[in-house]
Enzyme design. Structure first.
Site, PDB file in Angstrom:
ATOM      1  N   GLY A 381      -1.187  10.700  -3.218  1.00  0.00           N
ATOM      2  CA  GLY A 381      -1.239   9.409  -3.626  1.00  0.00           C
ATOM      3  C   GLY A 381      -0.010   8.707  -4.358  1.00  0.00           C
ATOM      4  N   PRO A 382       0.786   8.081  -4.646  1.00  0.00           N
ATOM      5  CA  PRO A 382       2.111   7.715  -5.368  1.00  0.00           C
ATOM      6  C   PRO A 382       2.638   8.222  -6.411  1.00  0.00           C
ATOM      7  CG  PRO A 382       0.905   5.689  -5.347  1.00  0.00           C
ATOM      8  CD  PRO A 382      -0.142   6.697  -4.098  1.00  0.00           C
ATOM      9  N   SER A 383       3.859   8.427  -6.572  1.00  0.00           N
ATOM     10  CA  SER A 383       4.003   9.095  -8.209  1.00  0.00           C
ATOM     11  C   SER A 383       3.443   7.822  -9.562  1.00  0.00           C
ATOM     12  CB  SER A 383       5.659   9.445  -8.096  1.00  0.00           C
ATOM     13  OG  SER A 383       5.716   9.756  -7.779  1.00  0.00           O
ATOM     14  N   GLY A 384       3.080   8.498 -10.567  1.00  0.00           N
ATOM     15  CA  GLY A 384       2.777   7.971 -11.320  1.00  0.00           C
ATOM     16  C   GLY A 384       1.211   7.269 -11.208  1.00  0.00           C
ATOM     17  N   GLY A 386      -1.108   9.550 -12.292  1.00  0.00           N
ATOM     18  CA  GLY A 386      -1.424  10.464 -12.450  1.00  0.00           C
ATOM     19  C   GLY A 386      -2.752  11.751 -12.081  1.00  0.00           C
ATOM     20  N   LYS A 387      -2.451  12.217 -11.390  1.00  0.00           N
ATOM     21  CA  LYS A 387      -2.593  13.260 -10.583  1.00  0.00           C
ATOM     22  C   LYS A 387      -2.005  14.513 -11.237  1.00  0.00           C
ATOM     23  CE  LYS A 387       0.004  12.805  -6.987  1.00  0.00           C
ATOM     24  NZ  LYS A 387       0.535  11.527  -7.406  1.00  0.00           N
ATOM     25  N   THR A 388      -0.831  14.790 -12.277  1.00  0.00           N
ATOM     26  CA  THR A 388      -0.594  16.061 -12.638  1.00  0.00           C
ATOM     27  C   THR A 388      -1.073  16.205 -14.368  1.00  0.00           C
ATOM     28  OG1 THR A 388       1.613  15.619 -11.821  1.00  0.00           O
ATOM     29  CG2 THR A 388       1.555  16.769 -13.804  1.00  0.00           C
ATOM     30  N   GLU A 512       2.454  20.543  -6.461  1.00  0.00           N
ATOM     31  CA  GLU A 512       3.446  20.633  -5.290  1.00  0.00           C
ATOM     32  C   GLU A 512       4.709  21.545  -4.821  1.00  0.00           C
ATOM     33  OE1 GLU A 512       5.439  16.489  -6.031  1.00  0.00           O
ATOM     34  OE2 GLU A 512       4.146  16.043  -7.911  1.00  0.00           O
TER      35      GLU A 512
END
Length: 596
Positions: A381-384, A386-388, A512
């Site tokens: 998904g795009p940056s921001g 909530g993955k990290t 990543e």
């Protein structure tokens, strides 16, 4: 720990509370027996010094050198030897006593800093924490080792001198005691000012240390950005603030010394003048007047030590406030709870919501999905999105605002001990941070067991790191430099993978891990990751879809919400945003491949 708790801690320690200060010293586990021996030696030293003026009085009033016998000379010489030896040993023991307290305080603070949650470091600069360990503890040590012995012996010397003087001539003694209220009138208000300045000095020192730590740890960024003038101004600002506080401190010290000197000179004039009248009237002998003057010196000299102690004590009280607040913070509970069972289970995210402290918007909003054991789950998904942050919750760096993370169908992960849970996880990030030291130390970092050369070489081989390590001059004993800067990005990644292999984790988290590498390094690192992922429950964050299209499950996240999950083919068929995302990513990859 929440802000209300921190506020309460500051209120508890505010105002230089004696009880809190002494409680802090007790927590450092001081060697009371050593203190008692040092104090006893100081008493011996002081008692012997109090006998010298009495001998001088008798000598002036009637003794002569011819009347002295051998044993008297030996007795006097022995007294001086005892005084010297006792004084030397007492100073040494007091200093060792202080050093042990310093060690104990630093032990407490260092243990506390390591035990604080990640959320604390989100809100506080590490330079300020470093200042707590180094500067604040050293201020307290100076009081205990350098000033305390002089204070105690000074008090004993003053009390002993006053008692003897009262027996010689109580009228003259009362004249001397006029200095007590004068001294207090000087020291009390100046001491309060010194406490305030000391608090400011400790805080400014912490801020300045923080600036130094930030700039020097990121010196490459500073230089590549041409920010030396900006950082110079920041540093000069801190230096200037410390200078101003130092000048204010110097003003107070400049007042204390002359004012105390004035009191001393007044006492000398009064004693000599009034004593001369008493001698001329026959009420006082010449020897007694000499003894009075000598005892006055024994009162005056400790006054300087006591003044220095009280001044330094105010600094220590200010420093102790900072330490007390830090020690009151809530730590992570590493060993609270049972160990994680040795059975692979799914990890279930159940309506997980999270927002960082001090923000009004949730980063994760009702996230629910299952990470199957022994399978690869990829977050895309795009940056921001909530993955990290999700990784941070799985590592238990933070507690969810609401919802749960389960190991299996019913057991929340926070039921297990923190040390046991984290030992199950191997983490390889985009940066792959290394510690200053050797390659061997970095691969074995965090392990509490011996690692043979064979094991080390095996994990290096599986991580495709053995080749470049053998080419280095010292092999596994090669220094990697601060943060591993002597190695390339791909080499650092492979060291991190070897570390994870050596830990043999059941759960693998890859953030990543190949995104910052060139295509050649990426191929090698991806092969190493394939070795690492075999048979493990794996969760992957990837901005480049090409690295995870073969994952067993892809979870698409957008603005903190899971909007789709399934295989690559399933999401392409059912999820419009993923389809656009995949088309753009894979088209870009094809173009990059053809251009090469």
């Amino acid at each position: 720990m929440n802000s209300n708790s921190e506020k309460t801690s500051r209120q508890t320690s505010r105002g230089g509370d004696w009880k809190s200060f002494l409680a802090l010293i007790r927590r450092a586990k001081p060697a009371y027996s050593m203190f008692a021996v040092a104090l006893a030696l100081s008493l011996i030293n002081t008692v012997v010094s109090l006998l010298v003026p009495l001998f001088t009085k008798d000598l002036v009033d009637g003794f002569s050198l011819n009347s002295l016998q051998g044993f008297q000379i030996a007795l006097i010489a022995g007294a001086f030897v005892v005084q010297t030896v006792a004084g030397a040993f007492s100073i040494y023991l007091f200093n060792q006593f202080g050093q042990r307290i310093l060690r104990g305080l630093r032990d407490l603070i260092w243990s506390k800093l390591l035990g604080l949650p990640v959320s604390h470091y989100d809100k506080n600069e590490t330079g300020a924490m470093i200042s707590r360990v180094t500067n604040d503890t050293n201020v307290i040590k100076q009081v205990v080792s350098d000033q305390l012995s002089g204070f105690i012996t000074g008090i004993i010397s003053i009390i002993g001198s006053v008692v003897i003087l009262l027996s010689l001539d109580w009228r003259m003694t009362l004249v001397l005691l006029i200095a007590v209220p004068l001294t207090m009138a000087i020291l009390v208000p100046l001491g309060k000012r010194m406490y305030t300045i000391s608090k400011g000095m400790q805080e400014e020192t912490a801020n300045f240390t923080s600036v130094l730590q930030q700039v020097l740890s990121e010196i490459r960024l500073v230089k590549s950005s041409g920010s030396e003038p900006v950082e110079y101004k920041r540093g000069i600002s801190g230096i200037g603030n410390l200078f101003k506080l130092g000048i204010r401190e110097a003003k107070i010290q400049a007042l204390i010394a002359p004012l105390m000197g004035l009191v001393v000179m007044m006492l000398l004039v009064v004693v000599i003048g009034y004593g001369g009248l008493r001698v001329s009237s026959g009420a006082l002998s010449a020897g007694e007047l000499v003894a009075f003057i000598l005892y006055l010196i024994q009162i005056i000299m400790p006054l300087g030590q006591i003044t220095g102690f009280l001044t330094q004590l105010q600094k220590a009280m200010g420093a102790s406030d900072n330490l007390i607040v830090t020690l009151a913070l809530e730590e992570e509970r590493f060993d609270s709870g049972p160990s994680v069972p040795s059975v692979d289970k799914p990890i279930v995210l159940d309506h997980l919501t999270f927002e960082y402290e001090g923000t009004d918007e949730a980063v994760l909003k009702g996230v629910s999905f299952t990470i199957a054991p022994g399978k690869v789950t990829a977050l895309v998904g795009p940056s921001g999105s909530g993955k990290t942050t999700l990784f941070s919750l799985l590592e238990r760096y933070y507690e969810p605002t609401s919802g749960r993370i389960l190991y299996g169908d019913a057991d929340p992960i926070d039921n297990y001990s923190l040390s046991s849970w984290r030992s199950q996880i191997g983490y390889v990030s985009q940066e792959s941070p290394l510690m200053a030291g050797t390659i061997r130390e970095n691969i074995t970092y965090g392990l509490n067991r011996e690692v043979s050369d064979g094991q080390l070489r095996e994990v290096a081989r599986m991580a495709y790191a053995e080749g470049f390590i053998d080419e280095l001059p010292q092999g596994f004993d090669t220094q990697v430099g601060e943060r591993g800067m002597k190695l390339s990005g791909g080499q650092r990644q492979r060291i991190a993978i070897a570390r994870a292999l050596l830990r043999n984790p059941r759960i693998l988290m890859l953030d990543e891990a190949t995104s910052s590498l060139d295509s050649k390094s990426e191929v090698v690192v991806q092969e190493a990751l394939d070795n690492l992922m075999q048979g493990r429950t794996t969760l992957v964050i990837a901005h480049r879809l090409s690295t995870v299209v073969d994952a067993d499950q892809l979870v698409f996240m957008d603005k903190g919400v899971v909007t789709g999950q399934g295989t690559h083919e399933q999401l392409v068929a059912t999820h419009e945003l993923y389809r656009e995302f995949a088309a753009q990513q894979l088209r870009y990859r094809d173009q990059s491949t053809s251009s090469q």
